[in-house]
Enzyme design. Structure first.
Site, mmCIF file in Angstrom:
data_model
loop_
_atom_site.group_PDB
_atom_site.id
_atom_site.type_symbol
_atom_site.label_atom_id
_atom_site.label_comp_id
_atom_site.label_asym_id
_atom_site.label_seq_id
_atom_site.Cartn_x
_atom_site.Cartn_y
_atom_site.Cartn_z
ATOM 1 C CG HIS A 1 -12.585 4.563 2.409
ATOM 2 N ND1 HIS A 1 -13.065 5.417 2.570
ATOM 3 C CD2 HIS A 1 -11.378 4.478 2.367
ATOM 4 C CE1 HIS A 1 -12.486 6.257 2.980
ATOM 5 N NE2 HIS A 1 -11.406 5.919 2.554
ATOM 6 C CG ASN B 1 -1.470 1.489 1.661
ATOM 7 O OD1 ASN B 1 -2.170 2.037 0.846
ATOM 8 N ND2 ASN B 1 -2.904 1.317 1.866
ATOM 9 N NE ARG C 1 -8.138 12.713 1.661
ATOM 10 C CZ ARG C 1 -8.452 11.625 1.426
ATOM 11 N NH1 ARG C 1 -9.286 10.375 1.092
ATOM 12 N NH2 ARG C 1 -7.194 10.584 1.771
ATOM 13 C CD GLU D 1 -8.290 -0.671 3.724
ATOM 14 O OE1 GLU D 1 -7.436 0.078 4.617
ATOM 15 O OE2 GLU D 1 -8.648 0.322 3.200
#
Ligand code: AMP
Length: 411
Positions: A181, A9, A241, A380
């Site tokens: 996501h 990642n 964000r 993940e």
């Protein structure tokens, strides 16, 4: 000799990795994990075991370390600590698969160039995700690499959920709500049955609340709506964000405030959200530590909770009700107060917090006869390891049937 898969990642300044043993048709088994942090500068390296105990750590180099240097350092470490393992493939988290990829894909030159073409849709993530893929292609061209996408899980959404009310030609050019996501939501969807079998076919909202934050409505374990859209900027406020804003704010920034497009983009991605509103930090722990004395920190949290509550209401309307609310990722898994405040706002649904269970971080944190609330830690990387296994298996079975090796292809 055991076959292992590395899951990578890659972010702007870090390369996180997990090593999984391929256990055939059974679940891939985590062997070790770690990260190289500070890429671009004098990066540091740490490897941990499955219980998070440090196995090795140190400085990669005192000078600027590139993504390729970081990758080579990792490969060198893995080679020196082989421990009877054979590396059979690398799985990569790639933020954007666009319309092309509704599942994982083995990377070849054509796939790589299609992923580069998507970089303008995810300028802060995609280029970094692709760097280690390119470095491995150069250095170890025969090692299978599988790209696994944050957008793919949302491709089950009805077309209407993916549309903007723009002229049709924009849709044809890929201007649509992709959602992100997805690897996290896919993990949660796959884990629901372990917690409560009735959730699997149910109306479930997953709140992935980390530095990046979004929510997803699951029906029968499939994504039917999500808060992020064309980019990972949309939806609820995040660490840095802004989340959803009126697009006219951007015209105002450009025309009246005279910001250049890059500067406006930088404000929206890196100077907004919890950091922008608090003026203090993007880190929820720091905001919680200061909320009693710093009104801006408290307001940043209030806005975060308010927008999440609003989005849950909207997703409930699409689901036609709510059976369960799942909290996951850094804030969702760890911040007791955020969970309690969101659940309190949803009291009208019959959802009620079990304060003791919430404080203890138990999986089931609600009580009563209404919808239930849960903490489910996301994973993940495990989803990526599963996808790598599946792609390798299907390539093997295709080659058995056709006598040739399948590589790439859209799913
Ligand atoms: P993630 O992006 O999933 O790693 O989540 C990062 C966010 O989780 C940051 O805002 C952290 O402040 C927050 N976080 C991590 N641990 C805790 C904790 N124990 N309490 C509150 N927030 C936390």
């Amino acid at each position: 000799m055991a076959s292992v898969v590395v899951v990578l990642n890659a972010g702007s300044s870090s390369l996180k990795f997990k090593l999984f043993e391929d256990c055939g048709d059974a679940e891939p088994r985590l062997v070790l994990q770690g990260a190289i942090e500070g890429v671009g500068g004098p990066a540091r390296f740490a490897v941990r075991d499955t219980a998070n105990n440090v196995l090795d750590e140190g400085v990669v180099a005192e000078s600027a370390v590139s993504h390729e240097d970081a990758l080579l350092h990792l490969v060198g470490w893995l080679t020196r600590h082989k421990d009877g393992h054979t590396l059979v493939a690398v799985g990569h988290r790639v933020v954007h698969g666009g319309d092309l990829y509704a599942g994982p894909v083995r990377v070849d030159d054509a796939v790589l160039s299609s992923l580069h073409a998507l970089a303008p849709l995810a300028p802060l993530h995609q280029p970094h995700n692709l760097k280690p893929i390119e470095a491995i292609q150069r250095r170890m061209p025969d090692l299978p690499q599988i790209a696994c996408f944050d957008t793919a899980f949302h491709r089950t959404q009805p077309e209407i959920a993916q549309m903007f009310a723009l002229p049709r030609s924009f849709w044809d050019q890929g201007v649509k709500r992709y959602g992100f996501h997805g690897l996290s939501y896919q993990y949660i969807a796959s884990a629901l049955g372990q917690y409560e079998p009735r959730l699997v076919p149910g109306r479930v909202i997953v709140a992935h609340l980390g530095n990046g934050a979004s929510l997803c409505a699951l029906k029968q374990g499939q994504s039917i709506a999500t808060t992020m859209g064309f980019s990972a900027l949309d939806g609820v406020p995040m660490g840095t964000r802004c989340g959803a804003i009126d697009p006219a704010v951007i015209f105002h920034m450009l025309r009246s405030m005279k910001l250049g497009p890059e500067e406006a983009e930088r404000v929206l991605y890196t100077q907004s959200g919890l950091l922008g509103v608090s003026g203090l930090s993007n880190d929820m722990r720091k905001l919680r530590a200061n909320e009693a004395t710093n009104a801006c920190a408290r307001q940043a949290i209030d806005l975060f909770i308010y927008r999440i509550t609003r989005e849950i209401g909207a997703l409930m309307a699409i689901l036609g009700g709510l059976d369960a609310l799942i909290f996951t990722a850094g804030i969702g898994e760890n911040d007791v107060a955020t969970r309690a405040e969101i659940i309190a706002n949803l009291g009208w649904t019959g959802l009620a917090v079990d304060a003791v269970a919430n404080q203890a971080g138990r999986p089931l944190i609600s009580m009563g006869t209404g919808p239930t609330a849960w903490i489910i830690p996301t994973n993940e990387e495990l989803v990526i390891a599963r996808q790598v296994r599946d792609v390798l298996r299907s390539a093997q079975s295709q080659s058995k049937h056709s006598g040739s090796v399948a590589a790439g292809g859209t799913t």
